[in-house]
Scaffold this motif. Structure first.
Motif, PDB file in Angstrom:
ATOM      1  N   PHE A 130       0.843  -1.180   0.000  1.00  0.00           N
ATOM      2  CA  PHE A 130       0.000   0.000   0.000  1.00  0.00           C
ATOM      3  C   PHE A 130       0.884   1.238   0.000  1.00  0.00           C
ATOM      4  O   PHE A 130       2.041   1.191   0.437  1.00  0.00           O
ATOM      5  CB  PHE A 130      -0.895   0.036   1.244  1.00  0.00           C
ATOM      6  CG  PHE A 130      -1.861  -1.110   1.352  1.00  0.00           C
ATOM      7  CD1 PHE A 130      -3.132  -1.016   0.813  1.00  0.00           C
ATOM      8  CD2 PHE A 130      -1.497  -2.291   1.995  1.00  0.00           C
ATOM      9  CE1 PHE A 130      -4.030  -2.063   0.914  1.00  0.00           C
ATOM     10  CE2 PHE A 130      -2.381  -3.339   2.103  1.00  0.00           C
ATOM     11  CZ  PHE A 130      -3.657  -3.230   1.554  1.00  0.00           C
ATOM     12  N   ASP A 131       0.343   2.346  -0.494  1.00  0.00           N
ATOM     13  CA  ASP A 131       1.087   3.603  -0.440  1.00  0.00           C
ATOM     14  C   ASP A 131       1.141   4.146   0.976  1.00  0.00           C
ATOM     15  O   ASP A 131       2.110   4.791   1.367  1.00  0.00           O
ATOM     16  CB  ASP A 131       0.431   4.658  -1.347  1.00  0.00           C
ATOM     17  CG  ASP A 131       0.518   4.290  -2.814  1.00  0.00           C
ATOM     18  OD1 ASP A 131       1.453   3.543  -3.173  1.00  0.00           O
ATOM     19  OD2 ASP A 131      -0.347   4.727  -3.586  1.00  0.00           O
ATOM     20  N   HIS A 151     -10.400   3.073   2.710  1.00  0.00           N
ATOM     21  CA  HIS A 151      -9.213   2.355   2.241  1.00  0.00           C
ATOM     22  C   HIS A 151      -9.210   2.210   0.728  1.00  0.00           C
ATOM     23  O   HIS A 151      -8.138   2.218   0.101  1.00  0.00           O
ATOM     24  CB  HIS A 151      -9.120   0.981   2.915  1.00  0.00           C
ATOM     25  CG  HIS A 151     -10.356   0.141   2.782  1.00  0.00           C
ATOM     26  ND1 HIS A 151     -11.608   0.587   3.133  1.00  0.00           N
ATOM     27  CD2 HIS A 151     -10.528  -1.136   2.334  1.00  0.00           C
ATOM     28  CE1 HIS A 151     -12.501  -0.365   2.925  1.00  0.00           C
ATOM     29  NE2 HIS A 151     -11.880  -1.420   2.422  1.00  0.00           N
ATOM     30  N   ASN A 155      -6.379   4.345  -1.410  1.00  0.00           N
ATOM     31  CA  ASN A 155      -5.357   3.321  -1.608  1.00  0.00           C
ATOM     32  C   ASN A 155      -4.507   3.133  -0.349  1.00  0.00           C
ATOM     33  O   ASN A 155      -3.285   3.303  -0.367  1.00  0.00           O
ATOM     34  CB  ASN A 155      -4.451   3.679  -2.788  1.00  0.00           C
ATOM     35  CG  ASN A 155      -3.465   2.551  -3.107  1.00  0.00           C
ATOM     36  OD1 ASN A 155      -3.761   1.379  -2.870  1.00  0.00           O
ATOM     37  ND2 ASN A 155      -2.309   2.910  -3.638  1.00  0.00           N
ATOM     38  N   CYS A 156      -5.157   2.831   0.753  1.00  0.00           N
ATOM     39  CA  CYS A 156      -4.427   2.691   2.007  1.00  0.00           C
ATOM     40  C   CYS A 156      -4.994   1.535   2.821  1.00  0.00           C
ATOM     41  O   CYS A 156      -6.125   1.099   2.610  1.00  0.00           O
ATOM     42  CB  CYS A 156      -4.509   3.978   2.817  1.00  0.00           C
ATOM     43  SG  CYS A 156      -6.170   4.373   3.404  1.00  0.00           S
TER      44      CYS A 156
END
Length: 335
Positions: A130-131, A151, A155-156
């Protein structure tokens, strides 16, 4: 007796704010009446003697003091915690009554459940990372963010400091540690437990201890509470005891006023904010840190050593003794 009554009434947590303000205003009125009475008595009915002049000064001083003290009590009303006692069963009754009038509530989250059985995730998925990751100090806030698809949209990964969601926690942690450029965000209440979240993330082997990562503190911190008059401040002896046990490493990141506030038992929970506000704070916090990250990675060692801060509302709190990039940033406001 009246002065004692007005003083205790303007400070008592047992009264509503409106009643406390009435006591404070009554103190101002009493001070004004004393001033008028003393002036009338001295200039109309008294003889000029040392005793009369002493009583005149005493009366004037008392009147001015009561006006000042009443004004001061009015100005600090927002700092006085309000007693609010109710039972869990009452909440259920209130919700049922609300549904009778307005219809069924469909967006209330169920209590977070512990799921000890690990979930099998496709190996093709676990090969990626994940970033960023949002780490909350309670499972309830993590569950709230996940339920709102935070999420997916950012993008987490979303986890709690106590290991929620339990069934995928270990797998997600393995994925996170594959990304050397991972951005870590802490989201917590203004409680003794909450303010230690950063320290645990930085030093615990179960999290990112030994990793060269920057951690962003999105709040909530006591300094954010001080800057607002609209937060629901609670107080308890249990929180006071925990506040006095805050680790030394954490105390060094807090001001004297923040420590005194926590040690007195005051705290504010994230659950007291609206869902929209919580989503706004995390979203804006992530957006703010993008510019900070660029400035931090391009900054010279001298600027880091000097503790340069303030970039887009984010403040550099510190780095370690070896000048590694393991410091953390905290927002100077909550949302």
């Amino acid at each position: 007796m009246l002065i004692l009554l007005f003083t205790s009434g303007s400070q008592s947590q047992d009264y509503q704010p409106k009643t406390r303000r009435s006591f404070a205003r009554a103190m101002q009125i009493l001070g004004g009446l004393i001033l008028v009475a003393v002036l009338v008595w001295f200039f109309k009915f008294s003889t000029v003697t040392n005793t009369a002049f002493f009583l005149f000064l005493l009366g004037i001083g008392l009147g001015i003091f009561l006006i000042y003290f009443g004004t001061r009590q009015l100005s600090i009303q927002y700092k006085i915690p309000q007693s609010l006692q109710f039972k869990q069963s009452e909440i259920t009754q209130w919700l049922s009554r609300w549904e009778e009038i307005n219809g069924e509530v469909t967006n209330v989250l169920a209590p977070s459940k512990e799921m000890s059985e690990p979930m099998q995730i496709n190996s093709e998925v676990t090969a990626y990372s994940f970033d960023r990751v949002i780490v909350c100090d309670t499972a309830e806030i993590a569950q709230f963010l996940i339920a709102n698809n935070f999420h997916f949209e950012h993008n987490c990964a979303v986890l709690s400091i106590d290991g929620y969601p339990e069934n995928i926690f270990s797998t997600v942690m393995q994925m996170l540690k594959q990304n050397p450029d991972l951005k870590v965000y802490a989201f917590h209440s203004a409680t003794p437990r909450g303010v230690t979240t950063i320290n645990e993330l930085r030093n615990s082997p179960n999290w990112f201890g030994g990793n060269n990562l920057i951690i962003y503190d999105l709040g909530l911190l006591p300094r954010h509470v001080f800057a607002s008059k609209n937060m629901w401040i609670l107080k308890s002896d249990v929180s006071a005891g925990r506040g006095r046990k805050i680790p030394t490493a954490v105390k060094s990141t807090l001001s004297t006023d923040e420590l005194a506030w926590l040690e007195a038992g005051f705290y504010v929970e994230l659950e007291s904010f609206s869902p929209r506000k919580l989503l706004q704070v995390v979203s804006q916090g992530i957006a703010k840190t993008q510019a900070v990250t660029n400035g931090y990675t391009s900054a010279s060692d001298n600027s880091l050593d000097s503790g340069d801060s303030s970039n887009d509302g984010i403040i550099l709190i510190g780095i370690d003794d070896n000048n590694r990039n393991v410091g953390f940033f905290a927002s100077d406001s909550f949302g």
